[in-house]
Design an enzyme around this catalytic site. Structure first.
Site, mmCIF file in Angstrom:
data_model
loop_
_atom_site.group_PDB
_atom_site.id
_atom_site.type_symbol
_atom_site.label_atom_id
_atom_site.label_comp_id
_atom_site.label_asym_id
_atom_site.label_seq_id
_atom_site.Cartn_x
_atom_site.Cartn_y
_atom_site.Cartn_z
ATOM 1 N N THR A 52 53.590 86.541 108.799
ATOM 2 C CA THR A 52 53.156 85.218 109.339
ATOM 3 C C THR A 52 53.287 85.488 110.955
ATOM 4 O OG1 THR A 52 53.550 82.937 109.259
ATOM 5 C CG2 THR A 52 55.505 84.278 109.225
ATOM 6 N N LYS A 56 50.017 88.462 112.639
ATOM 7 C CA LYS A 56 48.805 88.478 111.679
ATOM 8 C C LYS A 56 47.750 89.290 112.392
ATOM 9 C CE LYS A 56 49.522 84.200 109.017
ATOM 10 N NZ LYS A 56 48.732 82.826 108.872
ATOM 11 N N GLY A 116 44.583 75.553 118.471
ATOM 12 C CA GLY A 116 45.202 76.900 118.577
ATOM 13 C C GLY A 116 44.086 78.173 118.303
ATOM 14 N N GLY A 217 50.535 71.485 105.466
ATOM 15 C CA GLY A 217 50.243 73.086 104.776
ATOM 16 C C GLY A 217 50.671 73.333 103.822
#
Length: 377
Positions: A52, A56, A116, A217
Site C-alpha cells: 500500500t 505500489k 490523486g 473503501g
C-alpha cells in the site's frame, strides 16, 4: 513474515483482520520506512504480501514478473514469492470494480474526476476505462503531465458526473480532511472514496447529505484481499465470502452513538450495550473531565459555555475516531454540526427520546441544573 502488508504508515489498517477471517494463514502488518524498502524487497523474505501507500509503484523494479493487468495499470498491490521469484499483481482492480458494481454506479459514457495520481489512481483509471467512461480526468496538487489542477477541477471541469478519491485525505488519524467541496459540482451522481478508516469520510458524508450514491473503501479493501488470498494460495476462493467479511468488519468497527437530552439515559443504556455487545463504553463527559482534571460543573464556574463547547468538540472528535465502541454523548454535543459529522464517520447515531417531565435536573449538569434550563435545551 510469511504473509502480510507493507506500507509506510499502517496504523489505520484493517487488513490483518480481513485476511485472518479467511482462515488460511497468519497475516502481519509491517511498516517499512522509505529508506528500508530497497533492502526489504531484495531480501524478499515472505511468501505473499500486499503493498500500500506509497510503494505500489516503487516495488515494480524488484519483480521478476508482473501480470499483464498490473503492467498495464503500472501499479502493484500484491506480490507472491514462488521459489524466490517475485510476481506482481493488481487485485485493487477487482476490489474497485466490485465496489462500483455494489453501488450500481453507472460509469458508462460518464465524465469522471479522479482525485490523486498515485498507484490507486492508476487502478481507478483502468477500471473506469473498462466500464466505458466517456472522459476521465485526474486532479493533482502538483503540475504533472496529463493532469488538471484542483482549481481547474472546481471551475472548468465542475460538470463531472462521478468523483473518485484515491488520495489519503480524510484518512485516520486526520479524519477532518476533505479534499474538495461537492457544492462546486452540481452534476455529480456518485462519489467513491477509497479511504476505509474512517468508514465514512467527510467527502462521503457530504455526498450522502446530497442524496448521492456514496461509499467509502471498505468493500474494495475486502474484495482485493480475497482476490489476493487466492493468488497467495494459488486457489479459487468463493467470492461470496466478500460480502460476509465486509458485513462482519463493518459491524465490528461501527460505533453505537447515543444522543439525547441530559438524563435521558445515555450513560445507563450505554453501559448495558457495552456489556452485551462487548464494545467499550466511551462517555464524552468523562473524557472532558479527564482533560480538564476537574468536574464540568466546577469548570463552568469560571469559564464560558463557548470555552466548554470547544473542549467538548475536541473530546467528541477523539471519541469519534475510535472504532467498535459505544459512545454516550453529553446532551449538548449535537448542537455543533462538526460534532455530528465526526460521530457519523464511524458511528450510527441513536436518539434516546424521553418525555421532558421524566428528565431529572441536577446541579452536576450546569446546563440542565433545573427544569427551566432543561426546557431551553
Amino acid at each position: 513474515m510469511k504473509y502480510g502488508l507493507i506500507g509506510e504508515k499502517l496504523g489505520h489498517s484493517f487488513s490483518k483482520e480481513i485476511h485472518e477471517m479467511l482462515g488460511y494463514y497468519k497475516y502481519e502488518i509491517h511498516e517499512v520506512a522509505k529508506s528500508d524498502i530497497d533492502s526489504f524487497m531484495k531480501q524478499h523474505d515472505f511468501l505473499g504480501i500486499n503493498v500500500t501507500i506509497p510503494y505500489k509503484e516503487t516495488v515494480i523494479p524488484y519483480l521478476d514478473e508482473i501480470s499483464a493487468q498490473a503492467a498495464s495499470i503500472k501499479a502493484v498491490n500484491t506480490i507472491v514469492n514462488i521459489n524466490g521469484k517475485l510476481i506482481g499483481h493488481n487485485t485493487d482492480y477487482f476490489g474497485m470494480l466490485a465496489l462500483i458494481k455494489r453501488n450500481k454506479l453507472d460509469v458508462n459514457n460518464k465524465k469522471v474526476l479522479i482525485l490523486g495520481t498515485g498507484g490507486t489512481s492508476k487502478t481507478a483509471y483502468a477500471v473506469l476505462s473498462d466500464l466505458g467512461a466517456r472522459q476521465i480526468l485526474k486532479a493533482s496538487i502538483i503540475d504533472e503531465p496529463g493532469t488538471i489542477t484542483y482549481e481547474e477541477a472546481n471551475t472548468i471541469h465542475n460538470d463531472v458526473d462521478i468523483i473518485i478519491n484515491t488520495t489519503p485525505v480524510g484518512m485516520y488519524p486526520k479524519n477532518d480532511g476533505q479534499i474538495i467541496d461537492l457544492d462546486n459540482f452540481k452534476n455529480v451522481i456518485g462519489v467513491i472514496d477509497v479511504v476505509y478508516n474512517p468508514l465514512r469520510t467527510n467527502l462521503v458524508l457530504q455526498a450522502k447529505t446530497q442524496n448521492l450514491i456514496a461509499e467509502g473503501g471498505l468493500y474494495m479493501l475486502v474484495g482485493q484481499a480475497v482476490y489476493a488470498a487466492g493468488i497467495f494460495l494459488n486457489k479459487e476462493i468463493d467470492l461470496n465470502i466478500i460480502d460476509v467479511i465486509y458485513e462482519k468488519i463493518k459491524n465490528d468497527k461501527e460505533n453505537i452513538v447515543l444522543i439525547g437530552m441530559p438524563s435521558s439515559g445515555k450513560s445507563t443504556i450505554g453501559k448495558i450495550l457495552s456489556e452485551q455487545l462487548n464494545k467499550k463504553l466511551i462517555d464524552t463527559d468523562e473524557l472532558i473531565e479527564n482533560k480538564l482534571n476537574m468536574s464540568i460543573a466546577e469548570y463552568m464556574k469560571t469559564h464560558s459555555e463557548k470555552e466548554f463547547r470547544d473542549i467538548e468538540t475536541e473530546c467528541v472528535k477523539e471519541a469519534a475516531k475510535m472504532s467498535n465502541v459505544v459512545v454516550a454523548t453529553g446532551g449538548g454535543a449535537i448542537l455543533r454540526t462538526e460534532n455530528v459529522n465526526a460521530l457519523k464517520q464511524n458511528g450510527k447515531l441513536y436518539f434516546l427520546k424521553r418525555n421532558l417531565e421524566l428528565l431529572t435536573p441536577t446541579e452536576s449538569r450546569p446546563f440542565s441544573s433545573d427544569m427551566e434550563a432543561l426546557k431551553k435545551r
